[in-house]
Write a protein that holds these residues in place. Sequence first.
Motif, PDB file in Angstrom:
ATOM      1  N   ARG A  34       0.816  -1.211   0.000  1.00  0.00           N
ATOM      2  CA  ARG A  34       0.000   0.000   0.000  1.00  0.00           C
ATOM      3  C   ARG A  34       0.849   1.260   0.000  1.00  0.00           C
ATOM      4  NH1 ARG A  34      -4.271  -0.433   4.687  1.00  0.00           N
ATOM      5  NH2 ARG A  34      -4.939   1.509   3.708  1.00  0.00           N
ATOM      6  N   LEU A  35       2.137   1.128   0.288  1.00  0.00           N
ATOM      7  CA  LEU A  35       3.018   2.280   0.251  1.00  0.00           C
ATOM      8  C   LEU A  35       3.407   2.583  -1.197  1.00  0.00           C
ATOM      9  CD1 LEU A  35       5.420   1.526   3.231  1.00  0.00           C
ATOM     10  CD2 LEU A  35       3.618   3.246   3.162  1.00  0.00           C
ATOM     11  N   ASP A  75      -1.268   0.550   9.243  1.00  0.00           N
ATOM     12  CA  ASP A  75      -1.931   1.595   8.469  1.00  0.00           C
ATOM     13  C   ASP A  75      -0.870   2.347   7.665  1.00  0.00           C
ATOM     14  OD1 ASP A  75      -3.100   4.040   7.583  1.00  0.00           O
ATOM     15  OD2 ASP A  75      -4.622   3.888   9.152  1.00  0.00           O
ATOM     16  N   ARG A  86      -0.986   4.805   5.518  1.00  0.00           N
ATOM     17  CA  ARG A  86      -1.065   6.266   5.483  1.00  0.00           C
ATOM     18  C   ARG A  86      -0.455   6.871   6.746  1.00  0.00           C
ATOM     19  NH1 ARG A  86      -7.336   6.938   4.583  1.00  0.00           N
ATOM     20  NH2 ARG A  86      -7.175   5.285   6.164  1.00  0.00           N
ATOM     21  N   ARG A 144       3.156   9.200   7.312  1.00  0.00           N
ATOM     22  CA  ARG A 144       3.196  10.433   8.115  1.00  0.00           C
ATOM     23  C   ARG A 144       4.176  10.313   9.268  1.00  0.00           C
ATOM     24  NH1 ARG A 144      -3.231  10.105   8.419  1.00  0.00           N
ATOM     25  NH2 ARG A 144      -3.722  10.661   6.233  1.00  0.00           N
ATOM     26  N   GLY A 148      -3.129  13.573   9.924  1.00  0.00           N
ATOM     27  CA  GLY A 148      -3.184  14.178   8.601  1.00  0.00           C
ATOM     28  C   GLY A 148      -3.744  15.577   8.577  1.00  0.00           C
TER      29      GLY A 148
END
Length: 218
Positions: free
Chosen positions: A3-4, A27, A29, A33, A212
């Motif tokens: 997913r990266l 996760d 995302r 971050r 985020g």
Amino acid sequence: MSRLPEWMQNSLSRPRLRRSIRAARGDARVAVRLYWWNVEVSAALFGPLHCLELALRNALHNTLVHHYGTRGWWSVAPLNEHGKKLVDDAHRSCRRRRVRTTEDDVVAELSFGFWVSLLSRGYDRHFWVPVLHRAFPHYRGRRDRLYDELFSVVLLRNRIMHHEPVHHRDLAADHAKIYRLLGYLSPELAKEAQAMDRFPAVLAARGEVLRGTRPPQF
């Protein structure tokens, strides 16, 4: 890891990014971050570490110069074999870059770890008792406690300089330790550094970055 972004995996390495994935509980995302926040907080710690490393080496060097009566005090001081090797390595490194090497060049070349090692147990009777306690005019505690705190900062500094994760540490305690040690050497420098220090704001923004709502920046 799928997913990266592929470019991120290729440029920053999959093993390095896996550490952020684990910390983010899978996760991707949040992991991205967290990775960038780790860079941001490492950058924010660089200034205080810079001040401590320079203040320490200059305090120890100047105290030893006064004690031994020479700017090249390492030529007469009772360094152990490892210490002598580090000094020899520093000389060689300087000579590769300069036709003429001064004592100040060697001082700048010697690592943070070298200077902290002068406060270790093996040097207690050679350096700490007769001379090096004077390098810390605002410290009244035991040598071993001082050494342990400084050595832990060396490990933190090395992680930062080698681009390793520090997000899992108690960074507020690390930050406070740096200033406590700096205060033993120069309260004036500690005050000056704190006035420019952005670490508290970066630390406080961690949650916003991971959610985020604030972009990491460095």
